[in-house]
Design a protein around this motif. Structure first.
Motif, PDB file in Angstrom:
ATOM      1  N   HIS A  49       0.838  -1.203   0.000  1.00 44.16           N
ATOM      2  CA  HIS A  49       0.000   0.000   0.000  1.00 44.16           C
ATOM      3  C   HIS A  49       0.875   1.256   0.000  1.00 44.16           C
ATOM      4  O   HIS A  49       1.649   1.489   0.917  1.00 44.16           O
ATOM      5  N   LEU A  50       0.706   2.057  -1.037  1.00 51.33           N
ATOM      6  CA  LEU A  50       1.405   3.327  -1.198  1.00 51.33           C
ATOM      7  C   LEU A  50       0.371   4.440  -1.187  1.00 51.33           C
ATOM      8  O   LEU A  50      -0.684   4.317  -1.823  1.00 51.33           O
ATOM      9  N   ARG A  51       0.656   5.522  -0.478  1.00 47.03           N
ATOM     10  CA  ARG A  51      -0.250   6.677  -0.473  1.00 47.03           C
ATOM     11  C   ARG A  51       0.500   7.877  -1.034  1.00 47.03           C
ATOM     12  O   ARG A  51       1.576   8.231  -0.554  1.00 47.03           O
ATOM     13  N   LEU A  52      -0.098   8.468  -2.064  1.00 53.78           N
ATOM     14  CA  LEU A  52       0.446   9.693  -2.651  1.00 53.78           C
ATOM     15  C   LEU A  52      -0.459  10.844  -2.255  1.00 53.78           C
ATOM     16  O   LEU A  52      -1.670  10.803  -2.500  1.00 53.78           O
ATOM     17  N   ARG A  53       0.112  11.855  -1.640  1.00 52.63           N
ATOM     18  CA  ARG A  53      -0.648  13.054  -1.286  1.00 52.63           C
ATOM     19  C   ARG A  53      -0.456  14.041  -2.428  1.00 52.63           C
ATOM     20  O   ARG A  53       0.674  14.363  -2.794  1.00 52.63           O
ATOM     21  N   LEU A  54      -1.589  14.487  -2.969  1.00 53.31           N
ATOM     22  CA  LEU A  54      -1.578  15.276  -4.195  1.00 53.31           C
ATOM     23  C   LEU A  54      -2.056  16.704  -3.977  1.00 53.31           C
ATOM     24  O   LEU A  54      -2.831  16.978  -3.062  1.00 53.31           O
ATOM     25  N   ASP A  55      -1.635  17.566  -4.875  1.00 56.84           N
ATOM     26  CA  ASP A  55      -2.188  18.907  -4.962  1.00 56.84           C
ATOM     27  C   ASP A  55      -3.689  18.755  -5.211  1.00 56.84           C
ATOM     28  O   ASP A  55      -4.111  17.833  -5.899  1.00 56.84           O
ATOM     29  N   GLY A  56      -4.493  19.632  -4.670  1.00 59.42           N
ATOM     30  CA  GLY A  56      -5.938  19.488  -4.770  1.00 59.42           C
ATOM     31  C   GLY A  56      -6.597  20.154  -5.953  1.00 59.42           C
ATOM     32  O   GLY A  56      -7.826  20.203  -6.024  1.00 59.42           O
ATOM     33  N   ALA A  57      -5.831  20.646  -6.903  1.00 56.38           N
ATOM     34  CA  ALA A  57      -6.417  21.331  -8.054  1.00 56.38           C
ATOM     35  C   ALA A  57      -7.342  20.405  -8.841  1.00 56.38           C
ATOM     36  O   ALA A  57      -7.103  19.205  -8.936  1.00 56.38           O
ATOM     37  N   ALA A  58      -8.397  20.984  -9.388  1.00 58.49           N
ATOM     38  CA  ALA A  58      -9.380  20.198 -10.149  1.00 58.49           C
ATOM     39  C   ALA A  58      -8.720  19.448 -11.297  1.00 58.49           C
ATOM     40  O   ALA A  58      -9.060  18.293 -11.566  1.00 58.49           O
ATOM     41  N   GLN A  59      -7.763  20.064 -11.985  1.00 66.85           N
ATOM     42  CA  GLN A  59      -7.104  19.402 -13.113  1.00 66.85           C
ATOM     43  C   GLN A  59      -6.273  18.212 -12.644  1.00 66.85           C
ATOM     44  O   GLN A  59      -6.156  17.217 -13.350  1.00 66.85           O
ATOM     45  N   VAL A  60      -5.714  18.286 -11.450  1.00 69.87           N
ATOM     46  CA  VAL A  60      -4.961  17.149 -10.901  1.00 69.87           C
ATOM     47  C   VAL A  60      -5.895  15.955 -10.725  1.00 69.87           C
ATOM     48  O   VAL A  60      -5.552  14.827 -11.067  1.00 69.87           O
TER      49      VAL A  60
END
Length: 118
Positions: A49-60
């Protein structure tokens, strides 16, 4: 940062991947671009299990959904779960069965190397 710490471009492509070989470099480049632009943190929750925390922009979110849907279609052992944790961030959980932990290891190493561990 030098490239000698970054895994080779195809190191996380599983032998069971059904994506045509000629298309793999393009998909890998898409993941690199996504990691660079969107990933804010890489957390290993467990071996599978890997968790990637992402930018919250709609395009992301649009890009993540598209990329993970296409990846699931050729590498069905991946389980992707995208969730919005708050208005400014997204979380992408990537899970694999025990037989594909090595692929997740390489994907995590690539994400960490490309993002510069921000």
């Amino acid at each position: 940062m030098s490239d000698h710490h970054i895994p080779t471009h195809d190191s996380w492509v599983a032998d069971t991947c059904t994506l045509p070989t000629a298309e793999r470099p393009l998909r890998l480049a898409e993941f690199d671009q996504f990691f660079t632009a969107a990933v804010r943190a890489v957390d290993r929750m467990s071996a599978g299990h890997l968790r990637l925390r992402l930018d919250g922009a709609a395009q992301v979110e649009v890009t993540a959904r598209d990329l993970t849907a296409r990846e699931s279609s050729c590498c069905s052992f991946f389980t992707f779960d995208l969730s919005r944790t708050d208005p400014d961030s997204l979380t992408l959980d990537v899970q694999v069965p025990a037989g594909h932990v090595d692929v997740l290891d390489a994907l995590a190493a690539r994400a960490t190397a490309v993002t510069g561990e921000r």
